[in-house]
Every structure is written in C-alpha cells, then in structure tokens.
Design a protein around this motif. Structure first.
Motif, PDB file in Angstrom:
ATOM      1  N   ALA A   1       0.827  -1.206   0.000  1.00  0.00           N
ATOM      2  CA  ALA A   1       0.000   0.000   0.000  1.00  0.00           C
ATOM      3  C   ALA A   1       0.864   1.260   0.000  1.00  0.00           C
ATOM      4  CB  ALA A   1      -0.924  -0.014   1.218  1.00  0.00           C
ATOM      5  N   ALA A   2       1.933   1.240   0.789  1.00  0.00           N
ATOM      6  CA  ALA A   2       2.833   2.394   0.821  1.00  0.00           C
ATOM      7  C   ALA A   2       3.511   2.596  -0.529  1.00  0.00           C
ATOM      8  CB  ALA A   2       3.871   2.204   1.920  1.00  0.00           C
ATOM      9  N   ALA A   3       3.849   1.485  -1.205  1.00  0.00           N
ATOM     10  CA  ALA A   3       4.472   1.595  -2.524  1.00  0.00           C
ATOM     11  C   ALA A   3       3.514   2.218  -3.536  1.00  0.00           C
ATOM     12  CB  ALA A   3       4.931   0.219  -2.995  1.00  0.00           C
ATOM     13  N   ARG A   4       2.242   1.835  -3.482  1.00  0.00           N
ATOM     14  CA  ARG A   4       1.262   2.429  -4.393  1.00  0.00           C
ATOM     15  C   ARG A   4       1.116   3.924  -4.135  1.00  0.00           C
ATOM     16  NH1 ARG A   4      -1.487  -2.466  -3.269  1.00  0.00           N
ATOM     17  NH2 ARG A   4      -2.729  -1.425  -1.659  1.00  0.00           N
ATOM     18  N   THR A   5       1.107   4.286  -2.865  1.00  0.00           N
ATOM     19  CA  THR A   5       0.999   5.711  -2.532  1.00  0.00           C
ATOM     20  C   THR A   5       2.208   6.479  -3.030  1.00  0.00           C
ATOM     21  OG1 THR A   5      -0.315   5.178  -0.560  1.00  0.00           O
ATOM     22  CG2 THR A   5       0.744   7.330  -0.631  1.00  0.00           C
TER      23      THR A   5
END
Length: 407
Positions: A253-257
């Motif tokens: 999720a952090a990578a997508r953000t």
C-alpha cells in the motif's frame, strides 16, 4: 600534677631569670630557644604534637606549595593536550621488540612495550594502542617520528581534540572493520569508541531498539541510508517483509501511494506528461497548475491520512492528461498509432516465442479454430491497412523523340 620546688616558677618570675645551676665540675647541656620556653612533660601526661601551622605561601596562598604547583602544571598540560601527553611518554621510551644489542645500555636507550608495561603496571596491549596512535599521527605529519624522540625530553604537542582522531581505546578499532566504523563515527561527529562499543554488543543494540522508539527510528534511517551501498541487505529486507503477511500488505500500500505521488511530482518537475501509450510529451500549463494544487494538499497532510488523497490526485491528473491528448488532433492520432503499434509488437513477440517441436501433443481442434480465426483477423487487418494507404502515383513514361529530331 606536682613539680619540684627548685623547678617551679612563681607567677611573677620570668623564664629568663631561671637558669640551671652551674657547677664547675659538671657540664650541663645548654637548652635551645624552643626547649627553654617549653616545660618538660610529665610521664603521666601524653605528648600531643601541635598542629602544623601553614607558612606564608603554603596551601591556598598566592604562590602555592611545590606539590600544588606541580599538580596544576600537569593538569594544565593534560587539559591542553589530552592523550598526547601519555602517547609522548610511550613514543619516546618504547621501541617494539626492545633495543638492538649495540644500543643497549646507552644513555637514551628505549625499552620494549612489554617492559614499559611492566614498569607502568598495565598491559602491553594498552601501551601499543598509544604507540600506534602516535604512529598514525606521525604518518600525517601531526607529530614527530619516533626516531626524533628522546626518553625524558618534552616537545610541543597537538591540541587534545586532535587526539580522538588517532586513538581508540578498543582493540577492535585496529581492524579494517573497526577503522571503517571509526571513520563513519567521525563523519557523524561522535567519538569512535562509542560506535565501536555498540558494534561489539549487537544484543545491547537490539535491546535498545526494542525498548526505545527513538533508537528504532535512528536504526531505520541508518538502514535506509545503507541500502544504497548494500544491495544484499535490500534483498534480505525485501524477503523478510514478503514473509510477513501484514507487513507485506502495508509495504504494498505504501508503494502504491509513493508511486502515485511520484507521478504527480514528476509532471510538475519536468513539465511533461506520460500519455496512456507511455510516450512523454510536454504538458499543458493548466495540467501542471492543477497537479501543483493536488501536490500542495498532499504535502500538508500526515502520512497516515494522505493515502486516499493521493489516489484521488493521481486519478484527477490522469483524467487531465487524457483530456489533453483527446483535445489535440495531432497528439490524438499519434496516441492511436502508438497504441496500435504496441499491440502488434506484443502479439508478434508472443508468436515468436512459440515452439512447435511437439506439435502432435499440442493439437486440439478448438485451438486450431482459434488460430484460423486469428489468421483471418490478421489478413483483414493487412488488407485494411493497404487499402487505406495513399496510392503511389505511377512514374510518367518517357516521351519518344519525333522523327527527324536530332538525338
């Protein structure tokens, strides 16, 4: 206590008036000035020495005693030079391995580190740490070389702050690993001994990370800085994260953000937008202005609240890019051509990778029908492209010369 009559003093009689009886035939030892003014003590009374009275200039006086002045001088010398003071004692008195036979017994003969340590009441290892520190400083030209030093002769020494750059009180600091740790510690502005102590006690470091959030944050930043120069560490961390279910979801999720934020920031920084086909083209001013507004909103949020806003910002900017492409006829045609060519190349690559070594095992009637349908679609596509191409004008025939004309 009683006194004999011939030695008792009357209240009105002074000590100067009373003298021992002199006999011509008996020699009597004369009393000195101090004895003449002090009555003899009775055996029944203990003799208590009088307290010493400081003379002028002793103790806290203006000049100070010799011991105080010596202590003050030594303290001042050490305050200015620090460990250089002790290093000089070692450097001018020690020669590792002892003194050659020809120099033994000389007036300035040096001793081995083992002998110096025995005389000093410490270990040879401690002596050699001071010796090596002086050696490193001599290589840099900070202090004289050993051959220029004579036992018992003082020289001018560097400041105490310089000492920490050459001396380590831990044996691990002499190894290549310890030297690397010391170099980074100096670059970070801390004493190398502190970093070496932590490196020698990984269990203590683990305990500090587990117990203290501040230490954990410092360790996290250090690991991130190290990832640039240590790919293996990055791979190990990635594997550890992948094996941890909840952590892997959080990282994804952090990578997508982060990718979404980078998409918006890249458009602003470079003034270019990425079209749906993947081409980079200049972005219109209104698209850049809209992206700046979204980015300023994101940067004003906390990390835990930015994820939904980042997704909305990326979606909005992508919509602006699509509208900009569709509103430009030339760009729209280029985009269609790029998408079509991309699909054709992808299909061609897929067929190039097919192998028919075991065609008999691969045969299926349904599969064959799909290939025939695909072949028909390819043929139709080829015909359509050829028919839409502008016809090439035929070259004009060369006119024959008229009869009778000269060649």
């Amino acid at each position: 206590m009683t006194t004999t009559p011939d030695t008792a003093l009357a209240p009105e009689t002074s000590a100067e008036e009373v003298t021992p009886a002199l006999d011509e035939n008996v020699w009597t030892e004369p009393l000195d000035e101090e004895q003449s003014s002090t009555p003899p003590a009775s055996p029944a009374d203990p003799v208590i020495p009088a307290p010493a009275v400081p003379e002028a200039g002793d103790g806290d006086g203006e000049g100070g005693s010799d011991a105080v002045r010596r202590d003050a001088r030594e303290f001042g010398a050490f305050a200015r030079t620090g460990g250089w003071t002790f290093a000089l004692m070692v450097a001018r008195s020690v020669r590792p391995g002892g003194v050659p036979a020809g120099e033994a017994g000389g007036p300035a003969a040096k001793v081995s580190a083992k002998e110096f340590a025995r005389l000093a009441g410490c270990s040879p290892e401690r002596v050699m740490r001071f010796y090596r520190a002086w050696d490193r400083a001599a290589d840099d030209g900070v202090v004289p070389v050993f051959e220029a030093l004579v036992p018992g002769v003082d020289i001018d020494l560097p400041d105490a702050d310089v000492w920490l750059g050459y001396y380590t009180s831990r044996s691990s600091g002499e190894s290549p690993r310890g030297q690397a740790i010391s170099a980074v510690a100096e670059a970070e502005g801390i004493r190398p001994t502190k970093a070496l102590e932590v490196a020698e006690n990984p269990t203590a470091l683990r305990a500090a990370i587990l117990a203290d959030p501040g230490t954990a944050q410092a360790a996290r930043h250090a690991l991130l800085d190290r990832l640039e120069d240590d790919p293996e560490l990055g791979e190990d961390l990635a594997k550890d994260i992948a094996r941890t279910g909840e952590l892997s979801k959080t990282v994804a999720a952090a990578a997508r953000t982060a990718t979404s934020v980078e998409f918006v920031r890249d458009l602003i920084d470079n003034g270019e937008m990425t079209t749906p086909s993947g081409d980079r083209v200049p972005a219109p001013e209104h698209v850049v202005a809209e992206a700046k507004q979204h980015l300023s909103l994101i940067e004003g949020l906390d990390e835990e609240d930015e994820a939904p806003y980042v997704a909305d910002a990326q979606k909005a900017v992508r919509s602006l890019v699509t509208e900009a492409v569709e509103s430009d006829p030339q760009l729209r045609a280029h985009e269609r051509r790029a998408r079509f060519q991309g699909k054709v190349r992808k299909a061609a690559k897929a067929f190039e990778e097919l192998t028919l070594d075991d065609a008999a095992d691969l045969y299926e009637e349904e599969l064959l029908e799909q290939l025939e349908t695909l072949q028909k679609a390819i043929n139709d596509c080829i015909s359509e492209l050829r028919s839409s191409a502008a016809p090439t004008p035929a070259p004009a025939p060369a006119s024959a010369p008229a009869p009778g004309d000269d060649a």
